[in-house]
Design an enzyme around this catalytic site. Structure first.
Site, short mmCIF file in Angstrom:
data_model
loop_
_atom_site.label_atom_id
_atom_site.label_comp_id
_atom_site.label_asym_id
_atom_site.label_seq_id
_atom_site.Cartn_x
_atom_site.Cartn_y
_atom_site.Cartn_z
N SER A 21 2.85 0.92 -2.88
CA SER A 21 3.27 1.54 -4.50
C SER A 21 4.15 3.01 -3.76
O SER A 21 4.93 3.47 -2.83
CB SER A 21 2.04 2.22 -4.60
OG SER A 21 2.68 3.53 -5.93
N CYS A 132 -4.75 11.52 -2.73
CA CYS A 132 -3.88 12.61 -3.73
C CYS A 132 -5.39 14.14 -3.44
O CYS A 132 -6.53 13.31 -2.95
CB CYS A 132 -4.56 12.40 -5.24
SG CYS A 132 -4.07 10.85 -6.13
C1 LIG Z 1 9.04 7.38 -1.55
C2 LIG Z 1 7.77 7.20 -1.58
C3 LIG Z 1 6.70 6.97 -2.39
C4 LIG Z 1 5.38 6.70 -2.75
N1 LIG Z 1 4.39 6.45 -3.46
C5 LIG Z 1 3.37 6.39 -3.50
C6 LIG Z 1 2.11 6.65 -4.97
O1 LIG Z 1 2.85 6.85 -5.69
N2 LIG Z 1 1.34 5.81 -3.95
C7 LIG Z 1 0.95 5.60 -2.81
O2 LIG Z 1 -0.42 5.16 -3.14
N3 LIG Z 1 1.25 5.54 -1.98
C8 LIG Z 1 2.80 6.03 -2.28
N4 LIG Z 1 3.57 5.86 -0.82
C9 LIG Z 1 2.91 5.24 0.06
C10 LIG Z 1 3.76 3.67 0.65
O3 LIG Z 1 3.23 2.49 -0.48
C11 LIG Z 1 2.78 3.43 1.94
O4 LIG Z 1 1.61 3.59 1.87
C12 LIG Z 1 3.48 4.52 2.89
O5 LIG Z 1 5.30 4.63 2.99
C13 LIG Z 1 3.05 3.49 4.27
O6 LIG Z 1 4.33 2.69 4.31
P1 LIG Z 1 5.92 2.22 4.89
O7 LIG Z 1 5.78 2.72 5.69
O8 LIG Z 1 6.14 0.57 5.03
O9 LIG Z 1 6.38 2.51 3.47
C14 LIG Z 1 5.26 6.58 -0.89
C15 LIG Z 1 5.46 6.57 0.33
C16 LIG Z 1 7.14 6.44 0.47
C17 LIG Z 1 8.00 6.46 1.01
#
Ligand SMILES: Cc1cc2nc3c(=O)[nH]c(=O)nc-3n(C[C@H](O)[C@H](O)[C@H](O)COP(=O)(O)O)c2cc1C
Length: 307
Positions: A21, A132
């Site tokens: 997400s 949140c």
């Molecule tokens: C720019 C950005 C926006 C994100 N927005 C959300 C969100 O709206 N809801 C959510 O549950 N996680 C959100 N996340 C978290 C990611 O879904 C994920 O759990 C986290 O970035 C770890 O994975 P990664 O290292 O592969 O990015 C966001 C992450 C990033 C970088």
């Protein structure tokens, strides 16, 4: 034979890959790079009851091996999502399962959202973001307090028949405890990890870089932490785990699956390599063929200690 086909919460996914997400918009944004139907499923940007502008000031800062973000859940709100975005997604040919990520400031908001989503036939599953801030708990995240994490899961479970994935925050001392509580309260799966709380300082300006002072840390640098948590949680609960945090190669995806993840989710890795899902899909297929694996699910939890 599709060696990547994965059964997850009663649905057949063509492969075990979903998007994280907030990192893939609503799927259509990446259409110029690859067909979103190459993915097992799509987890959309976090949705709230009302539209949100998100945080002001600088929202993104690069770090060695990762990034900080304080987007602040900017999104068009559930009404627009239902009436415009969801319809566009399906009209543009997305047939893969769609998972909505829902967010609230108080438990009632999560419940209200879940009730609305329950009526959306096009949404296949719900992911509950409990990272949140809870305004009734002094701004402490829902996912940091086991009782509150259990209560929000239970309240949403009562109003939805859709498969419910609870997304865990890594900003806790004992993630296993939270995973077990959400399982007891009706979660069908857990996804982890959300971002780690971090910050950066502008030394010339002598102030925090991010408009919101703190932000969520993600990307390759968080992978060892995420992997450790997936390994611990998957051995402590009976429900499936969706693993994420820094996945940026086929090898990373394999590590998460061997740590116990049934599904893997791609986030920050998409920003530097938008065709990452296609590369990982091809890489997983190659791995299966080379290792005589009929179905990728055979490797889930392969690294767990036995006996
Ligand atoms: C720019 C950005 C926006 C994100 N927005 C959300 C969100 O709206 N809801 C959510 O549950 N996680 C959100 N996340 C978290 C990611 O879904 C994920 O759990 C986290 O970035 C770890 O994975 P990664 O290292 O592969 O990015 C966001 C992450 C990033 C970088």
């Amino acid at each position: 034979m599709n060696r990547l086909e994965t059964n997850f919460l009663g649905m057949v996914f063509k492969n075990p890959m979903v998007t994280s997400s907030g990192c893939f918009g609503f799927g259509l944004e990446y259409k110029d790079y690859f067909d979103p139907n190459e993915l097992g499923g799509i987890v959309v940007k976090g949705i709230t009851l009302e539209p949100r502008d998100g945080n002001y000031g600088t929202r993104i800062a690069e770090t060695p091996g990762g990034m900080l973000n304080c987007v602040g859940l900017e999104n068009p709100g559930v009404e627009y999502f239902e009436n415009v975005i969801l319809k566009d997604m399906r009209a543009s040919g997305i047939t893969s399962p769609i998972i909505i990520n829902i967010n609230g400031k108080v438990i009632d908001e999560y419940v209200e959202l879940a009730k609305r989503v329950e009526k959306m036939d096009e949404v296949d599953m719900i992911e509950l973001n409990i990272s949140c801030p809870n305004v009734k708990d002094g701004g402490m995240a829902f996912g940091s307090n086991p009782d509150v994490a259990g209560a929000v899961t239970k309240a949403v479970r009562e109003v939805t028949t859709k498969p419910l994935i609870v997304k865990l925050s890594p900003n806790v001392t004992d993630i296993v405890k939270i995973a077990k509580i959400v399982e007891e309260n009706g979660a069908d799966a857990v996804s982890l990890i959300n971002t780690l709380l971090g910050m950066a300082i502008d030394i010339k300006g002598r102030k925090p870089v991010l408009g919101n002072t703190f932000g969520g840390f993600s990307g390759p640098a968080v992978k060892p932490v995420a992997l450790r948590m997936v390994y611990q949680v998957s051995q402590s609960v009976k429900i499936p785990v969706v693993g994420m945090g820094g996945i940026s190669s086929t090898e990373d995806a394999l590590e998460f699956m061997m740590a116990g993840a049934t599904m893997v989710s791609l986030g920050t890795g998409l920003f530097s390599n938008p065709i990452l899902p296609v590369e990982i899909k091809n890489g997983l297929e190659k791995f299966c063929i080379e290792n005589n694996i009929d179905n990728i699910s055979e490797i889930v939890g392969a690294a767990h200690k036995r006996g």
